[in-house]
Design a protein around this motif. Sequence first.
Motif, PDB file in Angstrom:
ATOM      1  N   ALA A 184      30.782  42.258  47.545  1.00  0.00           N
ATOM      2  CA  ALA A 184      30.877  43.505  46.783  1.00  0.00           C
ATOM      3  C   ALA A 184      32.332  43.965  46.694  1.00  0.00           C
ATOM      4  CB  ALA A 184      30.010  44.582  47.430  1.00  0.00           C
ATOM      5  N   ARG A 185      33.058  43.874  47.790  1.00  0.00           N
ATOM      6  CA  ARG A 185      34.482  44.240  47.772  1.00  0.00           C
ATOM      7  C   ARG A 185      35.264  43.335  46.818  1.00  0.00           C
ATOM      8  NH1 ARG A 185      37.143  43.620  53.247  1.00  0.00           N
ATOM      9  NH2 ARG A 185      38.897  44.619  52.157  1.00  0.00           N
ATOM     10  N   ALA A 186      34.980  42.040  46.873  1.00  0.00           N
ATOM     11  CA  ALA A 186      35.695  41.085  46.022  1.00  0.00           C
ATOM     12  C   ALA A 186      35.405  41.333  44.549  1.00  0.00           C
ATOM     13  CB  ALA A 186      35.314  39.659  46.409  1.00  0.00           C
ATOM     14  N   GLU A 187      34.159  41.596  44.231  1.00  0.00           N
ATOM     15  CA  GLU A 187      33.798  41.857  42.833  1.00  0.00           C
ATOM     16  C   GLU A 187      34.459  43.126  42.322  1.00  0.00           C
ATOM     17  OE1 GLU A 187      29.592  41.848  43.182  1.00  0.00           O
ATOM     18  OE2 GLU A 187      29.432  39.647  43.201  1.00  0.00           O
ATOM     19  N   ALA A 188      34.485  44.176  43.146  1.00  0.00           N
ATOM     20  CA  ALA A 188      35.117  45.434  42.736  1.00  0.00           C
ATOM     21  C   ALA A 188      36.617  45.242  42.531  1.00  0.00           C
ATOM     22  CB  ALA A 188      34.853  46.517  43.778  1.00  0.00           C
ATOM     23  N   ALA A 189      37.275  44.528  43.445  1.00  0.00           N
ATOM     24  CA  ALA A 189      38.709  44.292  43.308  1.00  0.00           C
ATOM     25  C   ALA A 189      39.003  43.464  42.067  1.00  0.00           C
ATOM     26  CB  ALA A 189      39.245  43.590  44.553  1.00  0.00           C
ATOM     27  N   SER A 190      38.183  42.458  41.798  1.00  0.00           N
ATOM     28  CA  SER A 190      38.400  41.587  40.639  1.00  0.00           C
ATOM     29  C   SER A 190      38.282  42.373  39.341  1.00  0.00           C
ATOM     30  CB  SER A 190      37.393  40.431  40.657  1.00  0.00           C
ATOM     31  OG  SER A 190      37.538  39.651  41.825  1.00  0.00           O
ATOM     32  N   ARG A 191      37.299  43.238  39.262  1.00  0.00           N
ATOM     33  CA  ARG A 191      37.123  44.038  38.036  1.00  0.00           C
ATOM     34  C   ARG A 191      38.235  45.060  37.859  1.00  0.00           C
ATOM     35  NH1 ARG A 191      31.638  43.882  39.765  1.00  0.00           N
ATOM     36  NH2 ARG A 191      31.881  45.952  40.695  1.00  0.00           N
ATOM     37  N   ALA A 192      38.857  45.480  38.979  1.00  0.00           N
ATOM     38  CA  ALA A 192      39.932  46.482  38.902  1.00  0.00           C
ATOM     39  C   ALA A 192      41.287  45.865  38.585  1.00  0.00           C
ATOM     40  CB  ALA A 192      40.022  47.240  40.223  1.00  0.00           C
ATOM     41  N   ALA A 193      41.425  44.540  38.702  1.00  0.00           N
ATOM     42  CA  ALA A 193      42.727  43.879  38.572  1.00  0.00           C
ATOM     43  C   ALA A 193      43.249  43.927  37.138  1.00  0.00           C
ATOM     44  CB  ALA A 193      42.604  42.428  39.018  1.00  0.00           C
ATOM     45  N   ASP A 194      44.575  44.044  37.014  1.00  0.00           N
ATOM     46  CA  ASP A 194      45.192  43.775  35.713  1.00  0.00           C
ATOM     47  C   ASP A 194      45.889  42.419  35.718  1.00  0.00           C
ATOM     48  OD1 ASP A 194      47.435  44.383  37.235  1.00  0.00           O
ATOM     49  OD2 ASP A 194      48.210  45.913  35.871  1.00  0.00           O
ATOM     50  N   LEU A 195      46.069  41.830  36.921  1.00  0.00           N
ATOM     51  CA  LEU A 195      46.561  40.461  37.066  1.00  0.00           C
ATOM     52  C   LEU A 195      45.808  39.819  38.217  1.00  0.00           C
ATOM     53  CD1 LEU A 195      48.542  38.112  36.477  1.00  0.00           C
ATOM     54  CD2 LEU A 195      50.130  39.187  38.095  1.00  0.00           C
ATOM     55  N   PHE A 196      45.183  38.678  37.942  1.00  0.00           N
ATOM     56  CA  PHE A 196      44.426  37.937  38.947  1.00  0.00           C
ATOM     57  C   PHE A 196      45.095  36.576  39.088  1.00  0.00           C
ATOM     58  CE2 PHE A 196      41.119  35.431  40.841  1.00  0.00           C
ATOM     59  CZ  PHE A 196      40.241  36.297  41.479  1.00  0.00           C
ATOM     60  N   VAL A 197      45.611  36.291  40.282  1.00  0.00           N
ATOM     61  CA  VAL A 197      46.300  35.020  40.534  1.00  0.00           C
ATOM     62  C   VAL A 197      45.464  34.204  41.513  1.00  0.00           C
ATOM     63  CG1 VAL A 197      48.384  33.891  41.360  1.00  0.00           C
ATOM     64  CG2 VAL A 197      48.559  36.053  40.114  1.00  0.00           C
ATOM     65  N   ALA A 198      44.950  33.076  41.050  1.00  0.00           N
ATOM     66  CA  ALA A 198      44.149  32.179  41.883  1.00  0.00           C
ATOM     67  C   ALA A 198      45.018  31.016  42.319  1.00  0.00           C
ATOM     68  CB  ALA A 198      42.936  31.683  41.104  1.00  0.00           C
ATOM     69  N   ALA A 199      45.158  30.826  43.614  1.00  0.00           N
ATOM     70  CA  ALA A 199      46.075  29.807  44.144  1.00  0.00           C
ATOM     71  C   ALA A 199      45.358  28.884  45.119  1.00  0.00           C
ATOM     72  CB  ALA A 199      47.257  30.475  44.846  1.00  0.00           C
ATOM     73  N   GLY A 200      45.495  27.580  44.898  1.00  0.00           N
ATOM     74  CA  GLY A 200      45.011  26.607  45.860  1.00  0.00           C
ATOM     75  C   GLY A 200      43.511  26.429  45.916  1.00  0.00           C
ATOM     76  N   SER A 201      42.804  26.822  44.862  1.00  0.00           N
ATOM     77  CA  SER A 201      41.349  26.671  44.830  1.00  0.00           C
ATOM     78  C   SER A 201      40.951  25.779  43.669  1.00  0.00           C
ATOM     79  CB  SER A 201      40.667  28.037  44.687  1.00  0.00           C
ATOM     80  OG  SER A 201      39.267  27.881  44.515  1.00  0.00           O
ATOM     81  N   SER A 202      39.972  24.926  43.893  1.00  0.00           N
ATOM     82  CA  SER A 202      39.434  24.105  42.805  1.00  0.00           C
ATOM     83  C   SER A 202      38.596  24.925  41.845  1.00  0.00           C
ATOM     84  CB  SER A 202      38.580  22.968  43.380  1.00  0.00           C
ATOM     85  OG  SER A 202      37.444  23.499  44.060  1.00  0.00           O
ATOM     86  N   LEU A 203      38.200  26.136  42.272  1.00  0.00           N
ATOM     87  CA  LEU A 203      37.398  27.061  41.465  1.00  0.00           C
ATOM     88  C   LEU A 203      36.089  26.404  41.025  1.00  0.00           C
ATOM     89  CD1 LEU A 203      40.292  28.675  39.366  1.00  0.00           C
ATOM     90  CD2 LEU A 203      39.213  29.540  41.450  1.00  0.00           C
ATOM     91  N   GLN A 204      35.488  25.675  41.960  1.00  0.00           N
ATOM     92  CA  GLN A 204      34.200  25.024  41.711  1.00  0.00           C
ATOM     93  C   GLN A 204      33.055  25.660  42.479  1.00  0.00           C
ATOM     94  OE1 GLN A 204      34.190  20.700  42.075  1.00  0.00           O
ATOM     95  NE2 GLN A 204      36.413  20.658  41.877  1.00  0.00           N
ATOM     96  N   VAL A 205      33.371  26.364  43.570  1.00  0.00           N
ATOM     97  CA  VAL A 205      32.332  26.864  44.472  1.00  0.00           C
ATOM     98  C   VAL A 205      31.901  28.257  44.034  1.00  0.00           C
ATOM     99  CG1 VAL A 205      31.766  27.410  46.860  1.00  0.00           C
ATOM    100  CG2 VAL A 205      33.292  25.499  46.353  1.00  0.00           C
ATOM    101  N   HIS A 206      30.631  28.408  43.736  1.00  0.00           N
ATOM    102  CA  HIS A 206      30.085  29.709  43.337  1.00  0.00           C
ATOM    103  C   HIS A 206      29.341  30.331  44.517  1.00  0.00           C
ATOM    104  CE1 HIS A 206      30.964  29.592  39.000  1.00  0.00           C
ATOM    105  NE2 HIS A 206      30.895  28.283  39.160  1.00  0.00           N
ATOM    106  N   PRO A 207      29.336  31.677  44.585  1.00  0.00           N
ATOM    107  CA  PRO A 207      29.745  32.630  43.547  1.00  0.00           C
ATOM    108  C   PRO A 207      31.240  32.960  43.519  1.00  0.00           C
ATOM    109  CG  PRO A 207      28.786  33.810  45.386  1.00  0.00           C
ATOM    110  CD  PRO A 207      28.641  32.356  45.716  1.00  0.00           C
TER     111      PRO A 207
END
Length: 260
Positions: A184-207
């Motif tokens: 819940a914290r992660a989802e709220a922070a993500s929606r509030a971001a104006d810049l989201f920087v993803a580093a070092g992740s394959s971005l394959q694992v959900h959620p």
Amino acid sequence: MNIVSDLAEGRRILTEAIDSAKRLVLFTGAGVSTESGIPDFRSPGGLWSRMRPILFQDFVASEEARLEDWRRRFHLMAEFEAAQPNAGHRAMAGLVARGEAIALITQNIDGLHERSGVPEERLIRLHGTGTHAACLDCDTRMEIAEAVAAIAATGRAPRCPACGGLVKCAVVSFGQSMPEAEMARAEAASRAADLFVAAGSSLQVHPAAGLPVAARRAGARLIIVNRDETALDGLADFVLRGPIGRLFEPADQAARDGAT
């Protein structure tokens, strides 16, 4: 999508994006810690290419599986303790400490973000942590050294001293529910971001991999920093290829200079 492989150009893009952001959110995966000597899980030669993961339901059902899981955890803890935060960890900790980043969301369980100085209130651990254990029934904390001692004394997996329940390293195993409060914290922070920087992740694992998508849909710019291709490269404004520490360190320095 713009793929940038030139290190100097990648540094410039990342520095300028961070400098102009008001609500930066950082998201990290195992690739950040490989530069500290900790192997990742999914790459060729990574942990899961060498051994099959122990599923949560197997841990709960089998004493043999529990003891094997603990054996692996003790080995990983030795690797974690021997490693030191690298330039990427330190740069991100600086961005958080100075308020440049509103949150750091991580899939990592190695404790290096904490050791680099990221405060608890800004750190969101999606997959838990390998630095301690907890009872599956009452959530009583147990230190890793206590688990070592319990197994040495009894030859069996540790049990909770408070309620007798099963004790497990505080990581999210395959088949185990994600921590609701952290998600819940992660989802709220993500929606509030104006810049989201993803580093070092394959971005394959959900959620977890859905967080950059949520940020993008809410209007954030998305920058992916990784050595290799990721599942979400096509969604990003920029994809920066190269060593994560070397790409982030100048961004941290630029933010520091701008704050003084």
